[in-house]
Design an enzyme around this catalytic site. Sequence first.
Site: not given
Length: 457
Positions: A362, A169
């Site tokens: 995720e 991320e």
Amino acid sequence: MTNPPLPRFPDGFGWGVATSAYQIEGAVHEDGRGVSIWDTFCQQPGKIRGGQTGEVATDSYHRWREDVALLAGLGVTAYRFSIAWPRVQPDGTGPAHDAGLDYYERLADALLAAGITPVPTLYHWDLPQPLEDAGGWLARATAQRFADYAALAAARLADRIPLWITLNEPFVVTAFGYALGIHAPGQALMLDALPTAHHQLLGHGLATAALRAAGARQVMITNNYSPAWAASESAADRAATAAYASLHNWMFTDPVLLGRYPDLTAFGLASDGQDPASGLACVQDGDLAAISAPVDGIGVNYYTPTRLSALPDSPLPFQMQPIAGYPVTSFGWPVVPAGLTEILGQLAARYGSALPPLYVTENGCAHEGQPDSDGTVHDQFRIDFLDSHLRAVHAAISAGVDVRGYFHWTLADNFEWTEGYTQRFGLVHVNQASQARTPKSSYAWYRDMIAAQRGPG
């Protein structure tokens, strides 16, 4: 309540869970581990709910055998974890610290013995503090430091680990860590944080080369993706939504897959008509070639869409609007399974043949729950979340998107960054005082689902 069986996923589809080092390991002062930016950030008053820290977390540094047994009990085929850079290089530079790599070698070997593929992420936000003191991701040199660290980790582990993730991320690092200041290192630079985006991507590119040179067979990068929804059909709201999508989704993927940045002129960056990010002064000759070296997958972290409207006369030309009409997690995030199908489809449509296989690295929900009198944590909300999102993944696959695996966030309740221990994402309940692990009803559901998927067709 019993959910109907899921449709059959393709043979060889990967089933896993995901964690990160600072959120689970604890033991921040043991075996020579250096200080990370999150250690520093957690000591600053008012930054973390309740003044909590990851000093103990779920104590997985000591309880890793117990956690591997929980993974084996689930029947997962892969486990995504992260390597703590300050354990491998306490100061962010120099030779490998053997005690740190010894820990990850033990973990990887135990996973392999249990029939579980280790999938390490090299950077899940725990930059060594000395590197931040030298400029952090604002400094171009950090990209090379990251490649050096990747080489050290792979030199020890690439012989047994087939798939590596460079960054987790990078959008969140840039936006929350350097632009808004709500995550470590806590800098609020707004658009002056944009060099951290490029330097992270350059670090990814240099690390990819270092990993392959050390024998890593597969390399990928993971980003947080969010479908961008316009709050209205007005031209202004649609333009604001496109600008947000460029920043959140495409800025961290276009350079990797297409070798160029998306149009960033909405953020005041001039374009020369050839390179839409030519106003990003930190880009040097050769950078985009390094960043766009072939990868073997793209990791997709998905939690919820983002709804936007225009915000005139602002450096950021958009503002977020609430999304109504959906259930919400205890974090207040709307539960929109169709958004996962949508973003997987958007990636396939935008990149076409340039898109490598996708992995949902995720996906999960925060839901409060404590053991009842018989010790069971009933979390039907999480079961429904899992069921609906897995159906969303299957819908994308049925539409032709090449999705190879799904990693649920997360194995066990852990340190949830600025929320401390108040948001529980785990399939396993953790008593923070005793560290006792109690599998929830969602653990049993995920276990049985995996068994059914891996069983005879």
